[in-house]
Structures are given as C-alpha cells and as structure tokens.
Design a protein around this motif. Structure first.
Motif, PDB file in Angstrom:
ATOM      1  N   LEU A 319      26.725 -12.510 -65.640  1.00 39.71           N
ATOM      2  CA  LEU A 319      26.151 -11.588 -64.648  1.00 39.71           C
ATOM      3  C   LEU A 319      25.477 -12.470 -63.464  1.00 39.71           C
ATOM      4  CD1 LEU A 319      26.254  -8.658 -63.550  1.00 39.71           C
ATOM      5  CD2 LEU A 319      23.765  -8.491 -64.778  1.00 39.71           C
ATOM      6  N   PRO A 320      24.687 -13.491 -63.532  1.00 35.82           N
ATOM      7  CA  PRO A 320      24.076 -14.375 -62.499  1.00 35.82           C
ATOM      8  C   PRO A 320      25.280 -15.205 -61.883  1.00 35.82           C
ATOM      9  CG  PRO A 320      22.874 -14.417 -64.810  1.00 35.82           C
ATOM     10  CD  PRO A 320      24.208 -13.679 -65.194  1.00 35.82           C
ATOM     11  N   LYS A 321      26.069 -15.512 -62.626  1.00 33.92           N
ATOM     12  CA  LYS A 321      27.320 -16.482 -62.051  1.00 33.92           C
ATOM     13  C   LYS A 321      27.941 -15.305 -61.162  1.00 33.92           C
ATOM     14  CE  LYS A 321      28.759 -20.245 -65.147  1.00 33.92           C
ATOM     15  NZ  LYS A 321      30.050 -20.646 -65.491  1.00 33.92           N
ATOM     16  N   LEU A 322      28.150 -14.215 -61.323  1.00 37.64           N
ATOM     17  CA  LEU A 322      28.899 -13.290 -60.351  1.00 37.64           C
ATOM     18  C   LEU A 322      27.789 -12.968 -59.358  1.00 37.64           C
ATOM     19  CD1 LEU A 322      30.904 -11.195 -59.496  1.00 37.64           C
ATOM     20  CD2 LEU A 322      29.978  -9.472 -61.314  1.00 37.64           C
ATOM     21  N   ALA A 323      26.448 -12.840 -59.495  1.00 35.56           N
ATOM     22  CA  ALA A 323      25.744 -12.643 -58.610  1.00 35.56           C
ATOM     23  C   ALA A 323      25.534 -13.502 -57.733  1.00 35.56           C
ATOM     24  CB  ALA A 323      24.292 -12.345 -59.022  1.00 35.56           C
ATOM     25  N   ALA A 324      25.524 -15.078 -58.027  1.00 30.53           N
ATOM     26  CA  ALA A 324      25.359 -16.135 -57.208  1.00 30.53           C
ATOM     27  C   ALA A 324      26.948 -16.250 -56.481  1.00 30.53           C
ATOM     28  CB  ALA A 324      25.299 -17.395 -58.119  1.00 30.53           C
ATOM     29  N   HIS A 325      28.035 -15.851 -56.579  1.00 29.49           N
ATOM     30  CA  HIS A 325      29.218 -15.878 -56.067  1.00 29.49           C
ATOM     31  C   HIS A 325      29.116 -14.761 -55.032  1.00 29.49           C
ATOM     32  CE1 HIS A 325      33.482 -16.777 -55.588  1.00 29.49           C
ATOM     33  NE2 HIS A 325      33.813 -15.385 -55.628  1.00 29.49           N
ATOM     34  N   ILE A 326      28.629 -13.568 -55.047  1.00 35.30           N
ATOM     35  CA  ILE A 326      28.901 -12.650 -54.076  1.00 35.30           C
ATOM     36  C   ILE A 326      27.367 -12.331 -53.316  1.00 35.30           C
ATOM     37  CG2 ILE A 326      30.527 -11.161 -55.155  1.00 35.30           C
ATOM     38  CD1 ILE A 326      28.622  -9.322 -56.201  1.00 35.30           C
ATOM     39  N   HIS A 327      26.315 -13.246 -53.728  1.00 35.68           N
ATOM     40  CA  HIS A 327      25.167 -13.309 -52.990  1.00 35.68           C
ATOM     41  C   HIS A 327      24.357 -12.125 -53.038  1.00 35.68           C
ATOM     42  CE1 HIS A 327      26.399 -17.186 -51.465  1.00 35.68           C
ATOM     43  NE2 HIS A 327      27.510 -16.645 -50.991  1.00 35.68           N
ATOM     44  N   THR A 328      24.545 -11.604 -54.261  1.00 38.93           N
ATOM     45  CA  THR A 328      23.792 -10.161 -54.748  1.00 38.93           C
ATOM     46  C   THR A 328      23.019 -10.193 -55.679  1.00 38.93           C
ATOM     47  OG1 THR A 328      25.754  -9.156 -53.772  1.00 38.93           O
ATOM     48  CG2 THR A 328      24.188  -7.781 -55.068  1.00 38.93           C
ATOM     49  N   SER A 329      21.815  -9.570 -55.921  1.00 34.33           N
ATOM     50  CA  SER A 329      20.960  -9.493 -56.835  1.00 34.33           C
ATOM     51  C   SER A 329      21.692  -9.126 -58.148  1.00 34.33           C
ATOM     52  CB  SER A 329      19.783  -8.302 -56.808  1.00 34.33           C
ATOM     53  OG  SER A 329      19.079  -8.160 -57.953  1.00 34.33           O
ATOM     54  N   PRO A 330      21.278  -9.855 -59.429  1.00 34.69           N
ATOM     55  CA  PRO A 330      21.965  -9.464 -60.754  1.00 34.69           C
ATOM     56  C   PRO A 330      21.911  -8.150 -60.886  1.00 34.69           C
ATOM     57  CG  PRO A 330      21.017 -11.587 -60.693  1.00 34.69           C
ATOM     58  CD  PRO A 330      20.365 -10.963 -59.305  1.00 34.69           C
ATOM     59  N   ASN A 331      20.293  -7.626 -60.783  1.00 35.22           N
ATOM     60  CA  ASN A 331      19.997  -6.228 -60.870  1.00 35.22           C
ATOM     61  C   ASN A 331      20.816  -5.165 -60.357  1.00 35.22           C
ATOM     62  OD1 ASN A 331      18.202  -4.540 -62.744  1.00 35.22           O
ATOM     63  ND2 ASN A 331      17.250  -4.073 -60.911  1.00 35.22           N
ATOM     64  N   TYR A 332      21.016  -5.568 -58.974  1.00 38.04           N
ATOM     65  CA  TYR A 332      21.843  -4.403 -58.223  1.00 38.04           C
ATOM     66  C   TYR A 332      23.236  -4.457 -58.666  1.00 38.04           C
ATOM     67  CZ  TYR A 332      18.203  -3.887 -54.869  1.00 38.04           C
ATOM     68  OH  TYR A 332      17.200  -3.519 -54.110  1.00 38.04           O
ATOM     69  N   ILE A 333      23.623  -5.605 -59.052  1.00 40.18           N
ATOM     70  CA  ILE A 333      25.057  -5.629 -59.710  1.00 40.18           C
ATOM     71  C   ILE A 333      25.289  -4.916 -61.018  1.00 40.18           C
ATOM     72  CG2 ILE A 333      27.129  -7.108 -60.690  1.00 40.18           C
ATOM     73  CD1 ILE A 333      26.192  -9.274 -58.802  1.00 40.18           C
ATOM     74  N   SER A 334      24.225  -4.986 -62.067  1.00 43.14           N
ATOM     75  CA  SER A 334      24.087  -4.330 -63.204  1.00 43.14           C
ATOM     76  C   SER A 334      24.053  -2.874 -62.732  1.00 43.14           C
ATOM     77  CB  SER A 334      23.037  -4.802 -63.961  1.00 43.14           C
ATOM     78  OG  SER A 334      22.855  -4.035 -65.348  1.00 43.14           O
ATOM     79  N   GLN A 335      23.259  -2.658 -61.930  1.00 43.70           N
ATOM     80  CA  GLN A 335      23.118  -1.017 -61.534  1.00 43.70           C
ATOM     81  C   GLN A 335      24.509  -0.457 -60.982  1.00 43.70           C
ATOM     82  OE1 GLN A 335      19.691  -0.098 -59.116  1.00 43.70           O
ATOM     83  NE2 GLN A 335      20.109   2.004 -59.187  1.00 43.70           N
ATOM     84  N   THR A 336      25.118  -1.154 -60.099  1.00 43.82           N
ATOM     85  CA  THR A 336      26.258  -0.736 -59.613  1.00 43.82           C
ATOM     86  C   THR A 336      27.214  -0.523 -60.708  1.00 43.82           C
ATOM     87  OG1 THR A 336      25.776  -1.710 -57.551  1.00 43.82           O
ATOM     88  CG2 THR A 336      28.110  -1.334 -57.871  1.00 43.82           C
ATOM     89  N   LEU A 337      27.513  -1.430 -61.689  1.00 46.44           N
ATOM     90  CA  LEU A 337      28.606  -1.279 -62.753  1.00 46.44           C
ATOM     91  C   LEU A 337      28.087  -0.211 -63.725  1.00 46.44           C
ATOM     92  CD1 LEU A 337      28.989  -5.081 -63.450  1.00 46.44           C
ATOM     93  CD2 LEU A 337      30.562  -3.763 -62.430  1.00 46.44           C
ATOM     94  N   ASN A 338      26.903  -0.016 -64.149  1.00 45.33           N
ATOM     95  CA  ASN A 338      26.537   1.114 -64.986  1.00 45.33           C
ATOM     96  C   ASN A 338      26.585   2.444 -64.363  1.00 45.33           C
ATOM     97  OD1 ASN A 338      25.545   0.108 -67.641  1.00 45.33           O
ATOM     98  ND2 ASN A 338      25.177  -1.525 -66.104  1.00 45.33           N
ATOM     99  N   GLU A 339      26.156   2.640 -63.045  1.00 46.38           N
ATOM    100  CA  GLU A 339      25.847   3.787 -62.443  1.00 46.38           C
ATOM    101  C   GLU A 339      27.265   4.166 -61.469  1.00 46.38           C
ATOM    102  OE1 GLU A 339      22.206   4.196 -60.529  1.00 46.38           O
ATOM    103  OE2 GLU A 339      20.950   4.410 -62.662  1.00 46.38           O
ATOM    104  N   THR A 340      27.660   3.457 -60.747  1.00 48.48           N
ATOM    105  CA  THR A 340      28.625   3.656 -59.746  1.00 48.48           C
ATOM    106  C   THR A 340      29.717   3.415 -60.281  1.00 48.48           C
ATOM    107  OG1 THR A 340      27.068   2.730 -57.841  1.00 48.48           O
ATOM    108  CG2 THR A 340      29.645   3.082 -57.497  1.00 48.48           C
ATOM    109  N   LEU A 341      30.127   2.485 -60.924  1.00 48.97           N
ATOM    110  CA  LEU A 341      31.500   2.322 -61.710  1.00 48.97           C
ATOM    111  C   LEU A 341      31.707   2.696 -63.099  1.00 48.97           C
ATOM    112  CD1 LEU A 341      32.410  -1.348 -60.189  1.00 48.97           C
ATOM    113  CD2 LEU A 341      32.963   0.984 -59.413  1.00 48.97           C
ATOM    114  N   ASP A 342      30.492   3.207 -63.660  1.00 47.97           N
ATOM    115  CA  ASP A 342      30.350   3.650 -65.110  1.00 47.97           C
ATOM    116  C   ASP A 342      31.024   2.646 -66.039  1.00 47.97           C
ATOM    117  OD1 ASP A 342      29.613   5.523 -66.948  1.00 47.97           O
ATOM    118  OD2 ASP A 342      31.367   6.790 -66.819  1.00 47.97           O
ATOM    119  N   VAL A 343      30.777   1.494 -65.911  1.00 47.21           N
ATOM    120  CA  VAL A 343      31.365   0.548 -67.097  1.00 47.21           C
ATOM    121  C   VAL A 343      30.241  -0.771 -67.224  1.00 47.21           C
ATOM    122  CG1 VAL A 343      32.534  -0.865 -65.226  1.00 47.21           C
ATOM    123  CG2 VAL A 343      33.180  -0.905 -67.396  1.00 47.21           C
ATOM    124  N   ARG A 344      30.233  -1.408 -68.198  1.00 44.83           N
ATOM    125  CA  ARG A 344      29.613  -2.310 -68.601  1.00 44.83           C
ATOM    126  C   ARG A 344      30.361  -3.674 -68.042  1.00 44.83           C
ATOM    127  NH1 ARG A 344      26.905  -1.387 -74.608  1.00 44.83           N
ATOM    128  NH2 ARG A 344      24.849  -0.821 -73.709  1.00 44.83           N
TER     129      ARG A 344
END
Length: 406
Positions: A319-344
C-alpha cells in the motif's frame, strides 16, 4: 539407568540452544523490544527443564532449581503472547506498563518461591527430593502449616498454569487470524508474512503441554504416568530448536512500514489506521476528511496505475508503494478500496494478477510457475490459491482448456 546419559545430553543440548538464542535476542532487543519477551520465554523454559543437568552437575542447587521453576512456569505463555503481539504490531512494538498485568501470576509464583526458600533445608529436601513425609509431620506447627500452605499453593500454580496456557493459546490463535486479515489491507503478497510457523509450533507445544499438564495434575493428586523420558526430552529439544530458529529469523510482519514511517505522531497514527482493527467498518475511517468526489478520483488513479503502469507485476507491491506511485495518502487509498470499491488491497491487486495470468495461460506455452512469477506472484502455491479463488478452477485445469496436449 541406561537412558540417563541420553537424557543428560539432550538436556544440555537444549539448554545450550536456549543460552545462545537468548544472548542473540538480547542483543537484538536494543533495536526492537519485541525480542525481550521471547528471550524471557526461552529463559523460563530453560529454568523449568534444567533439572536433569542440575542433578548431574550441581546437585546442591537441585532444590533451588525446583522452587524457581514455579514462577518460571507462569512466565512462558504470557511471554509468548507478548512476542506474538510484537510480531503482529502495526507500529514498532514497545513494552508498556499495562503489559505488566500479564506477569502478575508469575509474581505470585515468585512470592511462593520466596516463602519456600525461607524454610529450613531439611524440610525442603523432604518435600522436593526424598519425599519423606514423616519429616514434615514431625515439624513444629508453624513450619508444618507453612509447608501445607505451600503444597496447596503449588498445586494451584500448576492448575493455574494449565488454564493460563490454554487461554493464551486461544488469544494467540485469534490474534493471528486478525493479523492475517490486516496484512491484506497493506500487502499484495502475504505468504511470507503470515507466521504459519507459529500455528505449527502451537500444535506441537499444545501436544507437549497437554501431556505435561495431565501428568503434573496426576502427580499432585495421585501418581504420575510412566513414559519414556528420552522421547519427552527429544520433543522438548525440537520445540526449543524450532522456537529459537524461527524466533531469530522472523521479522515483524509490518516491518516495511516501520522504516517508511518517522516516529512523529501523525504519520504513525495514519499507518496504524491503515491496518488497525476496529469494532466495525464505520469506526475505522470516522475521522477521515475524504469526500466521495475525492474517493472517485483516487479510484481512477489506482485503476490507471494497475492498467497502464501494470503496478501489480511488482511481487513486493504494498500500500505505501502504491501511495508513493500515485502521490496519495496510504490511508485515503485504503479507505477508497474498502468503502468505494468494496475490496481489500490484497484482493484488488491479485485480481489483476489472475486476469493477466489467464491471458498468458491462453496464449503461451509457459509453465505454471513461469506464469505465476511473470504476473507478480512470489510462489506457485500463492498463485494456485488466488487463481482458484477467483476462477474456481486450478491454473492447470484452465490451461488444459486451451492447450489440451499439455
């Protein structure tokens, strides 16, 4: 007896492993406090099992060894639990004041041991070595009552150890289940971090524990069972060898996040919230400022990173690698995956990997292992598990549909 040299040799070998491993763990504990509980666990086991060596090398300390084994017995399970906590912690684990409550039973054992050590030597020898109960009956009233009180306390300690060990074993199993779920929020490949060796260790230790506990209870109530002491000593040796070997090799599952996070509060809290357990999904992100519009944009960035940049091909993707790649907070990515995309995170990445693998299996003659490595999996077993989860058949069965000759 003919088996005494074998017992002594196994006991010495086990104690040597404990001493060496404890020394190595203490050296490492200056960098990571999680090694302290494991070092104390091994030392406690050493105190409990050292009697054959003490009897042979320093028989004058036999009584002291037996007395000190009582508090040591009560240290083993809580120390293994604290070590498991350290391995599975989302932030660098540190011993806290509240962790001291786990050592309370051992403190009671120390008190009993201290009282026992104050008794005259002839009574201690009569209780623990020669079992001459007539000596106890002839003791003055105060000593006699103290001895009976100590014997009752010793039985309660043994019974308490049985219950304590079972309770901590259940806690460890539950903690490992939660931890493996948390891994899937942070890592795309978790096989190397799942601590499966702890499960096997618990099974083996559980067998030894059940036998020892049953025998100890019988010993205090009736008479102990007769068994081959050499086999028991060999089992102890294997358990200690396994615990020491894996304990020295194992790093915390979230160690990669430790290096990425400074000790400052905000980032550490953010990393903790990525994988931290919560009572329910609503509480996990309740303090987040992420709006629905922002989440949609982040979801688009994640999808672009997977489809265009093929980030899923990185076997060590996190998750931190993906966050660095798209310049986004790891916490926001986790929240997006879990709540918006409904997937881990784990499932999201591996779905892309399996999709790419299906294409390769249809269009190439590559082996299953070659395909697995090419699409980002780090082992054939992980590939088989993921492929069957999403496609419902094995990679081999899928390949045969398009390459019957193979």
């Amino acid at each position: 007896m003919s088996d005494q040299p074998i017992l002594f040799s196994l006991n010495i070998a086990t104690l040597c492993i404990i001493l060496f491993s404890t020394h190595q763990l203490v050296l490492r504990a200056h960098g990571r406090q999680m090694y302290w509980p494991l070092a104390l666990c091994l030392m406690s086991i050493g105190m409990v099992i050292c009697l054959p060596s003490v009897q042979r090398l320093i028989p004058q300390f036999q009584v002291i060894s037996l007395i000190l084994s009582m508090p040591a017995l009560l240290l083993i399970a809580p120390c293994l639990w604290l070590y498991t906590n350290g391995l599975t912690s989302q932030i660098p684990w540190q011993l806290k004041l509240k962790d001291g409550m786990h050592l309370a039973p051992a403190a009671f054992g120390c008190l009993i041991a201290l009282v026992a050590l104050c008794l005259p030597a002839q009574y201690l020898n009569a209780i623990l070595v020669t079992e001459e109960h007539s000596v106890i009956e002839q003791a003055p009233g105060l000593y006699r009552n103290t001895i009976y009180g100590l014997l009752i306390s010793a039985f309660l300690i043994v019974l308490g150890w049985v219950l304590q060990s079972a309770w901590y074993a259940c806690k460890i199993v539950f903690r490992l289940r939660v931890y493996r779920a948390q891994l899937q929020d942070v890592f795309a490949s978790t096989e190397q971090k799942e601590l499966r060796w702890l499960n096997w260790l618990l099974i083996v230790v559980g067998g030894v524990w059940m036998f020892t506990a049953f025998n100890l209870v019988l010993d205090n109530l009736f008479s102990p069972m007769h068994f081959d002491a050499r086999l028991y000593a060999l089992m102890i040796f294997m358990v200690i060898y396994s615990l020491a070997l894996w304990g020295l090799r194992q790093k915390p599952g979230f160690a990669e996040l430790y290096a990425a996070s400074p000790s400052a509060g905000s980032t550490s809290i953010e990393l903790k919230s990525i994988s931290g357990s919560s009572d329910n999904g609503e509480q996990k992100y309740q303090r987040s400022a992420l709006s629905a519009k922002q989440a949609t944009k982040i979801a688009e960035k994640i999808e672009l990173a997977m489809k265009s940049d093929k980030l899923y091909l990185d076997a060590a993707l996190s998750l931190p690698k993906l966050a660095a790649h798209i310049h986004t907070s790891p916490n926001y990515i986790s929240q997006t995956l879990n709540e918006t995309l409904d997937v881990r995170f784990f499932d999201y990445v591996n779905q892309y990997r399996v999709s790419a693998a299906k294409t390769q299996l249809r269009k190439t003659d590559s082996t299953i292992l070659e395909v697995a490595m090419a699409v980002g999996f780090n082992s054939k077993s992980a590939f088989y598990t993921a492929f069957k989860k999403y496609v419902k058949i094995t990679p081999s069965q899928y390949k045969k549909q398009y390459h019957p000759a193979n």
